[in-house]
Design an enzyme around this catalytic site. Structure first.
Site, PDB file in Angstrom:
ATOM      1  N   LYS A  84       0.876  -1.177   0.000  1.00 41.60           N
ATOM      2  CA  LYS A  84       0.000   0.000   0.000  1.00 41.60           C
ATOM      3  C   LYS A  84       0.911   1.224   0.000  1.00 41.60           C
ATOM      4  O   LYS A  84       1.566   1.534   0.985  1.00 41.60           O
ATOM      5  CB  LYS A  84      -0.907   0.006   1.224  1.00 41.60           C
ATOM      6  CG  LYS A  84      -1.894   1.157   1.242  1.00 41.60           C
ATOM      7  CD  LYS A  84      -2.807   1.055   2.454  1.00 41.60           C
ATOM      8  CE  LYS A  84      -3.814   2.171   2.505  1.00 41.60           C
ATOM      9  NZ  LYS A  84      -4.636   2.083   3.728  1.00 41.60           N
ATOM     10  N   LYS A 141      -1.836  -1.592  -3.853  1.00 40.54           N
ATOM     11  CA  LYS A 141      -2.723  -0.429  -3.889  1.00 40.54           C
ATOM     12  C   LYS A 141      -1.893   0.844  -3.894  1.00 40.54           C
ATOM     13  O   LYS A 141      -1.062   1.006  -3.008  1.00 40.54           O
ATOM     14  CB  LYS A 141      -3.633  -0.457  -2.665  1.00 40.54           C
ATOM     15  CG  LYS A 141      -4.593   0.727  -2.592  1.00 40.54           C
ATOM     16  CD  LYS A 141      -5.466   0.655  -1.351  1.00 40.54           C
ATOM     17  CE  LYS A 141      -6.407   1.838  -1.299  1.00 40.54           C
ATOM     18  NZ  LYS A 141      -7.184   1.863  -0.081  1.00 40.54           N
TER      19      LYS A 141
END
Length: 180
Positions: A47, A100
């Site tokens: 992330k 992500k």
């Protein structure tokens, strides 16, 4: 405790987004101890501290009150950190590894796909989605073609799972033309 509430409510998968070291292992232990061995864990393995989250943060008015999230989200310049985190998440019992945002990190999706037998997920985040929507509204792009091409790129890079704001629309488009 929150994870057990989700499992008791019937969740098939939980996804702790805070990325704290040891979190996946603690969740796996808690789920298994309560008999929820079939509840999957989607780990936010990679992330990144990204500006692509802007539209989501704007919609929720959730920009950091001070500083930024770079202290715990991954450095966009460091693609190697994802491997370290993937090994840790896998060892702790993750069932799915997430990248992500997805589109600017297709190289990471690809390299994770090459290095793990777990499913790799890519998150097509709000900023990526908003760019396509804005360009389509201005007539600069054919939204359907570009959105489906974008989702295809995730698959080509190695994503087994794609999380996208286009899910409903892409499903309709694909039902209309199953040969795509």
């Amino acid at each position: 405790r929150g994870v057990l509430c989700h499992a008791r409510a019937g969740s098939d998968c939980v996804a702790p987004s805070d990325m704290m070291d040891g979190r996946v292992g603690a969740i796996r232990d808690a789920l298994d101890a309560e008999g929820f061995t079939d509840v999957s864990i989607l780990a936010y393995t990679a992330k990144y501290a990204s500006a692509y989250y802007g539209p989501f943060r704007d919609a929720l008015d959730s920009h950091p009150g001070f500083g930024d999230k770079k202290t715990y989200q991954q450095d966009p310049a460091n693609g190697r950190e994802a491997y370290i985190e993937a090994e840790l998440d896998e060892a702790e019992g993750a069932d799915i590894l997430l990248v992500k945002p997805g589109l600017p990190y297709l190289d990471v999706v690809h390299r994770l796909r090459q290095s793990t037998s777990l499913p790799v997920a890519a998150y097509h985040v709000s900023g990526e989605y908003s760019m396509l929507k804005a360009a389509a509204e201005r007539g600069w792009l054919d939204e359907r073609k570009v959105a489906l091409e974008t989702l295809l790129c995730f698959r080509r890079a190695g994503a087994d799972i794609i999380l996208t704001y286009y899910a409903k629309q892409a499903s309709k488009w694909l039902m209309e033309e199953p040969d795509l």
